[in-house]
Motif scaffolding. Structure first.
Motif, PDB file in Angstrom:
ATOM      1  N   THR A   1       0.280 -61.058  -6.475  1.00 38.04           N
ATOM      2  CA  THR A   1       1.051 -59.851  -6.227  1.00 38.04           C
ATOM      3  C   THR A   1       0.221 -58.851  -5.434  1.00 38.04           C
ATOM      4  O   THR A   1      -0.985 -58.990  -5.328  1.00 38.04           O
ATOM      5  CB  THR A   1       1.526 -59.210  -7.557  1.00 38.04           C
ATOM      6  OG1 THR A   1       2.396 -58.134  -7.269  1.00 38.04           O
ATOM      7  CG2 THR A   1       0.355 -58.733  -8.388  1.00 38.04           C
ATOM      8  N   ARG A   2       0.892 -57.837  -4.903  1.00 40.84           N
ATOM      9  CA  ARG A   2       0.203 -56.742  -4.210  1.00 40.84           C
ATOM     10  C   ARG A   2       0.351 -55.445  -4.979  1.00 40.84           C
ATOM     11  O   ARG A   2      -0.155 -54.423  -4.556  1.00 40.84           O
ATOM     12  CB  ARG A   2       0.791 -56.570  -2.807  1.00 40.84           C
ATOM     13  CG  ARG A   2       0.474 -57.719  -1.914  1.00 40.84           C
ATOM     14  CD  ARG A   2       1.024 -57.510  -0.553  1.00 40.84           C
ATOM     15  NE  ARG A   2       0.782 -58.738   0.215  1.00 40.84           N
ATOM     16  CZ  ARG A   2       0.843 -58.789   1.514  1.00 40.84           C
ATOM     17  NH1 ARG A   2       1.161 -57.729   2.204  1.00 40.84           N
ATOM     18  NH2 ARG A   2       0.597 -59.914   2.128  1.00 40.84           N
ATOM     19  N   LYS A   3       1.064 -55.463  -6.079  1.00 40.13           N
ATOM     20  CA  LYS A   3       1.335 -54.251  -6.861  1.00 40.13           C
ATOM     21  C   LYS A   3       0.245 -53.983  -7.864  1.00 40.13           C
ATOM     22  O   LYS A   3      -0.376 -54.808  -8.391  1.00 40.13           O
ATOM     23  CB  LYS A   3       2.678 -54.397  -7.573  1.00 40.13           C
ATOM     24  CG  LYS A   3       3.823 -54.498  -6.603  1.00 40.13           C
ATOM     25  CD  LYS A   3       5.120 -54.648  -7.345  1.00 40.13           C
ATOM     26  CE  LYS A   3       6.247 -54.832  -6.347  1.00 40.13           C
ATOM     27  NZ  LYS A   3       7.525 -55.009  -6.952  1.00 40.13           N
TER      28      LYS A   3
ATOM     29  N   ILE B   1      -9.471 -67.151  -6.245  1.00 39.64           N
ATOM     30  CA  ILE B   1      -8.060 -66.928  -5.932  1.00 39.64           C
ATOM     31  C   ILE B   1      -7.572 -67.921  -4.883  1.00 39.64           C
ATOM     32  O   ILE B   1      -6.385 -68.252  -4.840  1.00 39.64           O
ATOM     33  CB  ILE B   1      -7.779 -65.469  -5.514  1.00 39.64           C
ATOM     34  CG1 ILE B   1      -6.271 -65.185  -5.589  1.00 39.64           C
ATOM     35  CG2 ILE B   1      -8.368 -65.166  -4.143  1.00 39.64           C
ATOM     36  CD1 ILE B   1      -5.901 -63.735  -5.624  1.00 39.64           C
ATOM     37  N   ASN B   2      -8.471 -68.442  -4.047  1.00 42.78           N
ATOM     38  CA  ASN B   2      -8.061 -69.449  -3.062  1.00 42.78           C
ATOM     39  C   ASN B   2      -7.530 -70.699  -3.752  1.00 42.78           C
ATOM     40  O   ASN B   2      -6.500 -71.246  -3.356  1.00 42.78           O
ATOM     41  CB  ASN B   2      -9.222 -69.805  -2.131  1.00 42.78           C
ATOM     42  CG  ASN B   2      -9.548 -68.692  -1.170  1.00 42.78           C
ATOM     43  OD1 ASN B   2      -8.823 -67.719  -1.050  1.00 42.78           O
ATOM     44  ND2 ASN B   2     -10.664 -68.826  -0.476  1.00 42.78           N
TER      45      ASN B   2
ATOM     46  N   LYS C   1      -4.942 -56.569  -0.970  1.00 45.03           N
ATOM     47  CA  LYS C   1      -4.209 -57.587  -0.191  1.00 45.03           C
ATOM     48  C   LYS C   1      -3.381 -58.465  -1.125  1.00 45.03           C
ATOM     49  O   LYS C   1      -2.223 -58.735  -0.863  1.00 45.03           O
ATOM     50  CB  LYS C   1      -5.176 -58.459   0.605  1.00 45.03           C
ATOM     51  CG  LYS C   1      -5.773 -57.779   1.801  1.00 45.03           C
ATOM     52  CD  LYS C   1      -6.715 -58.738   2.512  1.00 45.03           C
ATOM     53  CE  LYS C   1      -7.522 -58.014   3.566  1.00 45.03           C
ATOM     54  NZ  LYS C   1      -8.554 -58.885   4.141  1.00 45.03           N
ATOM     55  N   ASN C   2      -4.015 -58.937  -2.190  1.00 48.31           N
ATOM     56  CA  ASN C   2      -3.325 -59.753  -3.187  1.00 48.31           C
ATOM     57  C   ASN C   2      -4.235 -59.984  -4.379  1.00 48.31           C
ATOM     58  O   ASN C   2      -5.450 -59.971  -4.245  1.00 48.31           O
ATOM     59  CB  ASN C   2      -2.834 -61.084  -2.609  1.00 48.31           C
ATOM     60  CG  ASN C   2      -3.954 -61.976  -2.148  1.00 48.31           C
ATOM     61  OD1 ASN C   2      -5.134 -61.656  -2.275  1.00 48.31           O
ATOM     62  ND2 ASN C   2      -3.606 -63.113  -1.603  1.00 48.31           N
TER      63      ASN C   2
END
Length: 142
Positions: free
Chosen positions: A140-142, A129-130, A68-69
């Motif tokens: 990123t999503r990559k 990450i929040n 997702k991220n």
């Protein structure tokens, strides 16, 4: 007010004792974490370590959450396999490592496991990450 507190203490000694024990345990835990350097670091400190120490960032969340991220260039090593897959993170035990999870409750455990494996500069991202995203930092999503 003081009289009510005294009355509560006298009438409920077990509750009062439990409260005192919990407070002492919390204080001892915090002192231990500060002495051992296990205090989670804020996102700003993580960015500094990434820029100055070329820190390896480790995402300990599930594969679905990672897709997702995630933080740019983060290595995905789920918490369940952190000890077995430590070599995938880095072979150098003196390299700076920053572990993160979703909200900051799992990453300190991952950091502790890596320290037990011999890694010396391991940190957990405070708030996960929040908190990273709340501070406006990129993902990123990559």
């Amino acid at each position: 007010m003081l009289q009510q507190i005294q009355e509560f203490i006298v009438n409920h000694p077990f509750l009062w004792s439990a409260l005192v024990i919990v407070l002492i345990a919390l204080a001892v835990n915090e002192v231990y974490r500060l002495m051992k350097g296990h205090r989670p670091i804020p996102a700003t400190e993580a960015v500094r370590l990434m820029n100055t120490d070329d820190a390896v960032v480790v995402d300990t969340r599930s594969a679905a959450d990672y897709k997702k991220n995630h933080i740019l260039n983060a290595v995905h090593v789920p918490m369940a396999g952190i000890e077995e897959r430590a070599g995938e993170i880095t072979k150098k035990t003196d390299r700076t490592i920053i572990c993160y999870c979703g909200i900051g409750n799992v990453a300190p455990q991952a950091a502790s496991k890596l320290r037990r494996k011999g890694y010396t500069h391991v940190y957990a991202l405070k708030g996960g990450i929040n908190a990273w995203q709340a501070d406006g930092l990129p993902v990123t999503r990559k």
